[in-house]
Design an enzyme around this catalytic site. Structure first.
Site, PDB file in Angstrom:
ATOM      1  CE1 TYR A   1       1.643  23.716  22.990  1.00 37.37           C
ATOM      2  CE2 TYR A   1       3.849  22.903  23.825  1.00 37.37           C
ATOM      3  CZ  TYR A   1       3.165  23.062  23.172  1.00 37.37           C
ATOM      4  OH  TYR A   1       3.477  22.480  21.739  1.00 37.37           O
TER       5      TYR A   1
ATOM      6  CB  SER B   1       3.441  20.829  19.373  1.00 38.82           C
ATOM      7  OG  SER B   1       4.215  21.891  19.163  1.00 38.82           O
TER       8      SER B   1
ATOM      9  CE1 TYR C   1      10.187  22.779  15.550  1.00 39.01           C
ATOM     10  CE2 TYR C   1       9.887  20.592  17.106  1.00 39.01           C
ATOM     11  CZ  TYR C   1       9.553  21.813  16.678  1.00 39.01           C
ATOM     12  OH  TYR C   1       8.410  22.736  17.333  1.00 39.01           O
TER      13      TYR C   1
ATOM     14  CB  VAL D   1       0.245  25.645  15.986  1.00 34.32           C
ATOM     15  CG1 VAL D   1       0.651  26.144  17.344  1.00 34.32           C
ATOM     16  CG2 VAL D   1       1.458  25.224  15.243  1.00 34.32           C
TER      17      VAL D   1
ATOM     18  CE  LYS E   1       6.937  20.955  20.035  1.00 34.23           C
ATOM     19  NZ  LYS E   1       6.465  22.055  20.677  1.00 34.23           N
TER      20      LYS E   1
HETATM   21  O1  DON Z   1       7.825  25.124  16.144  1.00 36.01           O
HETATM   22  C1  DON Z   1       6.547  25.428  15.901  1.00 36.01           C
HETATM   23  O2  DON Z   1       6.457  26.592  16.366  1.00 36.01           O
HETATM   24  C2  DON Z   1       5.738  24.690  15.362  1.00 36.01           C
HETATM   25  N1  DON Z   1       6.116  23.556  14.514  1.00 36.01           N
HETATM   26  C3  DON Z   1       5.030  23.880  16.594  1.00 36.01           C
HETATM   27  C4  DON Z   1       4.534  24.472  17.574  1.00 36.01           C
HETATM   28  C5  DON Z   1       3.135  23.714  18.252  1.00 36.01           C
HETATM   29  O3  DON Z   1       2.396  22.926  17.375  1.00 36.01           O
HETATM   30  C6  DON Z   1       2.516  24.440  19.285  1.00 36.01           C
HETATM   31  N2  DON Z   1       1.487  23.909  19.646  1.00 36.01           N
HETATM   32  N3  DON Z   1       0.392  24.290  20.280  1.00 36.01           N
END
Ligand code: DON
Length: 337
Positions: free
Chosen positions: A255, A78, A203, A273, A81
């Site tokens: 978040y 993320s 994405y 993540v 983003k």
């Molecule tokens: O779409 C997802 O769930 C992951 N590729 C990215 C989510 C993420 O990194 C949330 N961050 N803390």
């Protein structure tokens, strides 16, 4: 000759020590923290080593200080983003992007299947819904060109060629049902184009871009430096757009911890993540942290601790009176002669 050189290097090393000592001390004290869990909802991410831990700071004039696992590659997830949001703003301009993605914090988890009831827009570009709608806005005549533009953009921020971890990409693709549901919900409301399946692939690709902790610090320093990479001097984003990225990073980047983060830490930041956190001290420096164990909100546990302490100890909160960072700048002063 060698004696003089050794002397000079020695002087330089000691001159740069103050900040490096601070980072070494933080690393030593937080490395033993064994709270949190490595992400596993994307199976490939579960292979990460929970002991991995790196801290890096890159200044707006191109100095980089690193301790720990700063060269170890991991997927950006993320943290991608806000940077892709910047590309969408350059491609379409503010008003068009705002017509597709809002800038309001949700107070919900990053993968919540929620849209703004009033406008049917995803709430902001930092949650998965908003990021998928943002990916849908990345221009290109076809999928390969869109991926090439994405990698080129990240390459400007990091000052090197960028690559995608195909095993993480495939793992995310195979388990990305929730993101597909979000994508098609937005298609239903016209918030994304009919090429949403290709945009979901884009994405998944952007989340699988390989970075290291040093890269994150330099990406942060590039934003701190008004959009110009302080090492390569290459512009990565138009200067007037930087404030929009920093705004959504501060209000939405962490978040459903974003409110407390803005309150206690006050550093525009973004977590992923994969265990990374990038932070930006506008006009001064970028922070990059890598540590895979995450808290219940999906943020790196050690990363949160390090940023909180750096902010409190060196007055980095963006609303710190008499702009913060001074104390840390003092630590940098010796290296600037
Ligand atoms: O779409 C997802 O769930 C992951 N590729 C990215 C989510 C993420 O990194 C949330 N961050 N803390």
């Amino acid at each position: 000759m060698t004696d003089e050189l050794d002397l000079l290097i020695g002087k330089m090393k000691t001159a740069a020590a103050p900040l490096r000592d601070v980072l070494r001390d933080l690393h030593a004290r937080y490395a033993p923290v064994d709270e949190g869990k490595v992400a596993d909802y994307i199976p490939e991410l579960a292979k990460a080593d929970s002991r991995s831990f790196g801290i890096a700071i890159a200044t707006a004039d191109g100095q980089v200080f690193e301790v720990g696992d700063c060269k170890q590659l991991f997927t950006i997830q993320s943290i991608s983003k806000p940077f892709v949001y910047g590309l969408a703003l350059e491609d379409h301009g503010l008003e068009h992007v705002l017509s597709k993605v809002g800038v309001e914090p949700t107070g919900e988890a990053f993968n919540a299947i929620v849209l703004d009831e009033a406008s049917n827009r995803p709430f902001n570009p930092m949650v998965n819904a908003g990021a998928i709608a943002t990916a849908d806005l990345v221009k290109g005549k076809d999928f390969p060109e869109r991926v090439t533009r994405l990698l080129a953009m990240f390459g400007k921020y990091c000052g090197r060629d960028m690559y995608i971890d195909n095993s993480v990409f495939m793992s995310e693709r195979m388990t990305g049902h929730r993101n597909r549901a979000i994508g098609h919900l937005m298609l239903n409301f016209g918030m994304v184009s009919d090429k949403v399946d290709e945009s979901l692939e884009l994405y998944f690709q952007q989340c699988s871009v390989l970075v290291n902790c040093r890269d994150l610090a330099i990406m942060g320093a590039t934003l701190a430096n008004g959009g110009v990479n302080p090492i390569t001097k290459v512009r990565a984003i138009q200067q007037p757009l930087v404030k929009y990225l920093l705004s959504v990073m501060l209000s939405c980047g962490m978040y459903d911890y974003a409110g407390e983060w803005a309150y206690r830490v006050g550093i525009p930041s973004k977590s992923g993540v994969g265990g990374g956190i990038v932070g930006v001290i506008p006009g001064h420096f970028g922070i990059g942290i890598f540590s895979p164990p995450l808290d219940a909100k999906g943020n790196s546990v050690r990363g949160i601790r390090v940023c909180t302490e750096l902010s409190e100890r060196f007055g980095l909160h963006c609303f710190e009176s008499g702009f913060g960072g001074k104390k840390l700048q003092e630590l940098l002063a010796p290296t600037r002669g």
